[in-house]
Write a protein that holds these residues in place. Structure first.
Motif, PDB file in Angstrom:
ATOM      1  N   GLN A   1       0.921  -1.228  -0.104  1.00 42.80           N
ATOM      2  CA  GLN A   1      -0.051   0.126   0.147  1.00 42.80           C
ATOM      3  C   GLN A   1       0.905   1.201  -0.123  1.00 42.80           C
ATOM      4  O   GLN A   1       0.949   1.857   1.015  1.00 42.80           O
ATOM      5  CB  GLN A   1      -0.817  -0.069   1.138  1.00 42.80           C
ATOM      6  CG  GLN A   1      -2.060  -0.755   1.104  1.00 42.80           C
ATOM      7  CD  GLN A   1      -2.048  -2.469   1.223  1.00 42.80           C
ATOM      8  OE1 GLN A   1      -1.036  -2.766   2.070  1.00 42.80           O
ATOM      9  NE2 GLN A   1      -2.410  -3.092   0.038  1.00 42.80           N
TER      10      GLN A   1
ATOM     11  N   ASP B   1       5.900  -3.214  -5.930  1.00 43.03           N
ATOM     12  CA  ASP B   1       5.924  -2.841  -4.723  1.00 43.03           C
ATOM     13  C   ASP B   1       7.407  -2.614  -4.264  1.00 43.03           C
ATOM     14  O   ASP B   1       7.215  -2.180  -3.087  1.00 43.03           O
ATOM     15  CB  ASP B   1       5.721  -4.482  -4.007  1.00 43.03           C
ATOM     16  CG  ASP B   1       3.982  -4.753  -4.181  1.00 43.03           C
ATOM     17  OD1 ASP B   1       3.328  -3.875  -4.782  1.00 43.03           O
ATOM     18  OD2 ASP B   1       3.753  -5.751  -3.753  1.00 43.03           O
TER      19      ASP B   1
ATOM     20  N   TYR C   1      -2.692  -0.057   6.484  1.00 45.18           N
ATOM     21  CA  TYR C   1      -3.377   0.866   5.502  1.00 45.18           C
ATOM     22  C   TYR C   1      -4.381  -0.378   4.845  1.00 45.18           C
ATOM     23  O   TYR C   1      -5.545  -0.171   4.557  1.00 45.18           O
ATOM     24  CB  TYR C   1      -2.731   1.337   4.536  1.00 45.18           C
ATOM     25  CG  TYR C   1      -2.282   2.922   5.080  1.00 45.18           C
ATOM     26  CD1 TYR C   1      -1.002   3.064   5.833  1.00 45.18           C
ATOM     27  CD2 TYR C   1      -3.078   3.864   4.797  1.00 45.18           C
ATOM     28  CE1 TYR C   1      -0.635   4.236   6.292  1.00 45.18           C
ATOM     29  CE2 TYR C   1      -2.748   5.306   5.407  1.00 45.18           C
ATOM     30  CZ  TYR C   1      -1.415   5.240   6.068  1.00 45.18           C
ATOM     31  OH  TYR C   1      -0.947   6.579   6.629  1.00 45.18           O
ATOM     32  N   ALA C   2      -3.932  -1.534   4.775  1.00 41.56           N
ATOM     33  CA  ALA C   2      -4.561  -2.893   4.225  1.00 41.56           C
ATOM     34  C   ALA C   2      -5.838  -3.146   5.115  1.00 41.56           C
ATOM     35  O   ALA C   2      -6.948  -3.171   4.743  1.00 41.56           O
ATOM     36  CB  ALA C   2      -3.617  -4.120   4.188  1.00 41.56           C
TER      37      ALA C   2
ATOM     38  N   LEU D   1      -8.644  -0.112   4.481  1.00 36.55           N
ATOM     39  CA  LEU D   1      -9.230  -0.534   2.940  1.00 36.55           C
ATOM     40  C   LEU D   1     -10.104  -1.670   3.084  1.00 36.55           C
ATOM     41  O   LEU D   1     -11.165  -1.586   2.695  1.00 36.55           O
ATOM     42  CB  LEU D   1      -7.914  -0.916   2.024  1.00 36.55           C
ATOM     43  CG  LEU D   1      -7.163   0.087   1.532  1.00 36.55           C
ATOM     44  CD1 LEU D   1      -5.956  -0.616   0.959  1.00 36.55           C
ATOM     45  CD2 LEU D   1      -7.830   0.933   0.481  1.00 36.55           C
TER      46      LEU D   1
ATOM     47  N   LYS E   1      -5.216   3.362  -3.498  1.00 38.79           N
ATOM     48  CA  LYS E   1      -4.999   2.392  -2.717  1.00 38.79           C
ATOM     49  C   LYS E   1      -3.579   2.507  -2.252  1.00 38.79           C
ATOM     50  O   LYS E   1      -3.160   1.905  -1.134  1.00 38.79           O
ATOM     51  CB  LYS E   1      -5.415   0.879  -2.772  1.00 38.79           C
ATOM     52  CG  LYS E   1      -4.533   0.356  -3.993  1.00 38.79           C
ATOM     53  CD  LYS E   1      -5.027  -0.891  -4.454  1.00 38.79           C
ATOM     54  CE  LYS E   1      -4.226  -1.274  -5.665  1.00 38.79           C
ATOM     55  NZ  LYS E   1      -5.097  -2.947  -6.100  1.00 38.79           N
ATOM     56  N   GLY E   2      -2.822   3.122  -2.884  1.00 36.57           N
ATOM     57  CA  GLY E   2      -1.105   3.503  -2.412  1.00 36.57           C
ATOM     58  C   GLY E   2      -1.070   4.869  -1.922  1.00 36.57           C
ATOM     59  O   GLY E   2       0.082   4.848  -1.525  1.00 36.57           O
TER      60      GLY E   2
ATOM     61  N   ARG F   1      -0.629   6.736   1.517  1.00 37.51           N
ATOM     62  CA  ARG F   1      -0.426   6.838   2.800  1.00 37.51           C
ATOM     63  C   ARG F   1      -0.627   8.330   3.162  1.00 37.51           C
ATOM     64  O   ARG F   1      -0.225   9.215   2.466  1.00 37.51           O
ATOM     65  CB  ARG F   1       1.065   6.175   3.236  1.00 37.51           C
ATOM     66  CG  ARG F   1       0.885   4.787   2.291  1.00 37.51           C
ATOM     67  CD  ARG F   1       2.436   4.269   2.828  1.00 37.51           C
ATOM     68  NE  ARG F   1       2.390   3.582   4.104  1.00 37.51           N
ATOM     69  CZ  ARG F   1       1.827   2.301   4.385  1.00 37.51           C
ATOM     70  NH1 ARG F   1       1.250   1.537   3.345  1.00 37.51           N
ATOM     71  NH2 ARG F   1       2.244   1.809   5.552  1.00 37.51           N
TER      72      ARG F   1
END
Length: 285
Positions: free
Chosen positions: A9, A48, A73-74, A77, A95-96, A98
């Motif tokens: 993430q 990643d 963060y996962a 989500l 979703k990436g 932060r």
DNA sequence: GTCCAGGAAAAAC
DNA sequence: GTTTTTCATGGA
């Protein structure tokens, strides 16, 4: 010298375009030159894998925290129900993202300048302040080459003390417009340890009290206060409502955003919504 | 020329 | 107490 780490993430481009920071400069080679506090690095991404041009010691003591790597963060989500189609799509798109742990002072000034302004001009104004009042940051050889090729900032953001001699005309010349008088007052209030005592005071307070404390400052209203609390003090439950979010609220959440359901991390959801709406809006570079 | 941009302070109602 | 106007500036 570089450090490589893996993080699902974390998408550099998404963060750079998310509008939470104005101090990332895209490099011709595809990465970003990042200035924060007295530190400076270049970041590159391949799927990643993130690569930072710094030593392991600096990574452990600064950049690991800066990228908020210890926050899950996962999990946030995963908390989004599929019944909320819009937020699910927005979160999938961003979703990436932060919430960076940026320097509070840099964030305060950045969002003070951001009001009724556009991102390119905000970036330019802040860059002007760095060039005019900041100190050069020490760069190792390979970083220096990468940065000068990308016309990145070679100056740290000026402290309140470094700005103390600045005049209204200086800030106007930097492109702040009518916001120059706000920064002039903020510098006066935050120099000579004022910033430190302000931060120490804020640290002990609940979110709504932090908000009230920020609102006492000249030139800082509800939206900017929420942005400073979220991006500068890492109060993840803050939910800044700007023009973009306001549009999303009226279009998608006429009853209001379900803040209670996302208690503790509303700000992360706000970023997904903001980024998604920003990407769809016509104003592109 | 007009409109808008991650709004807030000051004035007016 | 709530709504409206004003505030600089650069880019589309």
């Amino acid at each position: 010298m570089s450090v490589v780490f893996s993080c699902p993430q974390l998408d550099l481009r998404q963060i750079a375009d998310s509008g939470q920071c104005f101090c990332w400069r895209p490099l011709p080679s595809g990465g970003y030159a990042i200035a924060s506090g007295r530190f400076f690095t270049c970041a590159f991404q391949n799927e990643d894998r993130i690569s930072l041009s710094c030593g392991p010691e600096e990574f452990d003591s600064y950049w690991s925290r800066y990228f908020d790597l210890e926050t899950d963060y996962a999990g946030m989500l995963g908390h989004i129900p599929s019944s909320d189609k819009y937020l699910s799509l927005a979160a999938q798109t961003g979703k990436g993202i932060r919430i960076l742990r940026q320097e509070p002072w840099e964030v305060m000034v950045s969002f003070l300048v951001s009001q009724n302004n556009n991102i390119p001009r905000i970036t330019k104004s802040l860059e002007n302040l760095r060039l005019r009042f900041g100190s050069p940051v020490a760069l190792s050889g390979d970083i220096g080459e990468a940065v000068s090729a990308g016309h990145g900032s070679l100056y740290a953001f000026p402290s309140p003390e470094q700005l103390r001699e600045a005049t209204l005309e200086d800030f106007t010349a930097a492109g702040l417009g009518y916001r120059a008088k706000y920064l002039l007052r903020l510098v006066k209030d935050m120099k000579d340890g004022g910033l430190q005592s302000f931060l120490e005071k804020a640290e002990k307070l609940e979110d709504h009290q932090v908000r009230r404390l920020l609102l006492e400052l000249y030139g800082i209203g509800p939206k900017v206060a929420d942005c400073i609390a979220l991006f500068g003090l890492h109060r993840l439950n803050m939910f800044p409502v700007d023009t973009h979010i306001s549009a999303v609220l009226s279009e998608v959440y006429p009853q209001g955003f379900p803040r209670e359901f996302y208690h503790g991390f509303c700000g992360v959801m706000q970023q997904y919504l903001f980024y998604y709406h920003l990407k769809k809006s016509p104003r592109k570079k």
